[in-house]
Design a protein around this motif. Sequence first.
Motif, PDB file in Angstrom:
ATOM      1  N   CYS A 112       0.728  -1.254   0.033  1.00 54.42           N
ATOM      2  CA  CYS A 112       0.188  -0.083  -0.056  1.00 54.42           C
ATOM      3  C   CYS A 112       0.753   1.161   0.135  1.00 54.42           C
ATOM      4  O   CYS A 112       2.164   1.302   0.409  1.00 54.42           O
ATOM      5  CB  CYS A 112      -1.010   0.020   1.197  1.00 54.42           C
ATOM      6  SG  CYS A 112      -0.228  -0.160   2.720  1.00 54.42           S
ATOM      7  N   CYS A 160      -3.398  -2.167   3.390  1.00 53.81           N
ATOM      8  CA  CYS A 160      -3.431  -3.862   3.020  1.00 53.81           C
ATOM      9  C   CYS A 160      -4.390  -4.454   4.168  1.00 53.81           C
ATOM     10  O   CYS A 160      -4.626  -5.851   3.769  1.00 53.81           O
ATOM     11  CB  CYS A 160      -1.916  -4.248   3.534  1.00 53.81           C
ATOM     12  SG  CYS A 160      -0.670  -3.638   2.337  1.00 53.81           S
ATOM     13  N   PRO A 203       2.404  -6.199   7.263  1.00 55.23           N
ATOM     14  CA  PRO A 203       3.047  -5.654   6.019  1.00 55.23           C
ATOM     15  C   PRO A 203       4.209  -4.651   5.876  1.00 55.23           C
ATOM     16  O   PRO A 203       4.007  -3.638   6.638  1.00 55.23           O
ATOM     17  CB  PRO A 203       1.995  -5.499   4.998  1.00 55.23           C
ATOM     18  CG  PRO A 203       0.672  -5.907   5.487  1.00 55.23           C
ATOM     19  CD  PRO A 203       0.942  -5.912   6.853  1.00 55.23           C
ATOM     20  N   CYS A 239       4.917  -2.515   3.903  1.00 52.28           N
ATOM     21  CA  CYS A 239       4.586  -1.070   3.507  1.00 52.28           C
ATOM     22  C   CYS A 239       3.786  -0.475   4.475  1.00 52.28           C
ATOM     23  O   CYS A 239       3.908   0.789   4.780  1.00 52.28           O
ATOM     24  CB  CYS A 239       3.726  -1.317   2.270  1.00 52.28           C
ATOM     25  SG  CYS A 239       2.614  -2.739   2.396  1.00 52.28           S
ATOM     26  N   CYS A 240       3.088  -1.180   5.409  1.00 51.72           N
ATOM     27  CA  CYS A 240       2.243  -0.429   6.347  1.00 51.72           C
ATOM     28  C   CYS A 240       3.161  -0.149   7.654  1.00 51.72           C
ATOM     29  O   CYS A 240       2.893   0.971   8.290  1.00 51.72           O
ATOM     30  CB  CYS A 240       1.198  -1.521   6.939  1.00 51.72           C
ATOM     31  SG  CYS A 240       0.164  -2.157   5.558  1.00 51.72           S
TER      32      CYS A 240
HETATM   33 ZN    ZN Z   1       0.583  -2.003   3.275  1.00 53.13          ZN
END
Ligand code: ZN
Length: 481
Positions: free
Chosen positions: A274, A281, A300, A302-303
């Motif tokens: 994300c 996500c 995740p 990205c998070c």
């Molecule tokens: Zn994410």
Amino acid sequence: MRVTPCQAALAATITLNLLLLYCAWRGPASPAPPCRPPHGVPGVTVLLRDFEDFENDVAATARSFAALPVPVLVAAEAAPYPPVPLPPGVAFLPLRPIADRPPPHPELHVRTRHVALVPDGTRAVPGLLERMRDALEDGDARLVVAPVGSAPLRCLELRVEPREWTARYGAGAPGRCRAVEGPAVLLLRTRDLFALPFPLAHPAPAAVFIQAALRRWGLRVVPAAFPAAQRPPLSPHARWKAENLAETRRRQLMRDLGIKREVLADGRERWYGCGKETPRCFGTVHARTPQYLLAGRWTPPCCLRALRETARHVTAALEAAGVRYWLEGGSLLGAVRLGDIIPWDYDVDLGIYREDVKKCRWLAAVAARGEAVEDAEGFLWEKAAEGEFYRVHYSRSNRLHVDLWPFYPRGGVMTKETWLGHPQDVEFPERFLVPRVPVPFAGFTAMAPNDARAFLELKFGPGAVENPEYPNPAVKRLHQD
Ligand code: ZN
């Protein structure tokens, strides 16, 4: 109607004969599911999977291998358009189901014991596929690769960490590669390929290497190379199209394989999760246990990255405004344990002095207007619907957030209006905040209560720092993973 045993036997015989007749009529190169049991026959089937609909070399590549001769199959979601004039005996294998046709079963079409995934534009060399097959059968490798063209392959180490949604490449020691860089023919046992959950995902090399690494399959490189066809360079438009399609495919593949970050051998990173423009996500968290924890995974990457960025942004804004804040709950626990967000946490918690709210223009605006405010960097400040606290989201679409809990002193004890009923959600002596102390957190320096360990043991109980546990052990415990 009564059916006698004799009539039943007759009907069965007729059906069987019709079936045999049908099998004989369909012939071996037909795209319909074959009637023979698959994977039994010695030999290698060549599968052409990675090619573009435009400016491809499929017909010539197929012809080159069909002349060896070996069975050649061209696999794609749908028949290439414009149509490719496939040489006689070469079958097209559609992979995308079509409503009025039987479901595609690619595994039923490869009848040989071994299969080779061949890149578009490769030329056959007599005997080389057999040498690769022998290399596979003589050793304990499950995957044998050979270069295409004159450049040698680069041997790579590859570690896939599903819990961290990450694939990590590194320089591989010769003889111990898990992946290679450069165009290559991949040969493996047919039953191994079709035992993979995504046997014909593409780009085929990345798809196979990652799934093979998860299964710790050995990989062997044979030095002999297949020649690459002399092809005219792609037009700028075709190159642009090809690069775009490659990117789309790679994203789709990583989504299928559950990978949100690739760390390349040179340290660069590719992100697939994300961002500011996408939703986060994971969906709404129930019982303090996000969906990914139930799936055996952690936050995740990205998070985590977006949470770190939001936390840094919010604490900088609070510090600039002179708002006294401190790391709370799981965020303080993470700071003391590892100087970072706990790897399975889904938000960041900060305590603030309630009387300081008016000092921060964003909090003051939210408190006055009662509606969310987007700041200049796209973070969204709002009053939480769940009670007397504030929430800063990574963006309007990505609802990763930092919670701000307004506390106020009452007789030397810090208390607040909203209690969510978590065991660690309790009042505490104000002396923990006089003074507050700086601690490393999520890549920057954040303020924390003094004697953080005592603070955490007051909230979470003895041994909280030393004994990591998931947020809601009643739903899932750490040792269950
Ligand atoms: Zn994410």
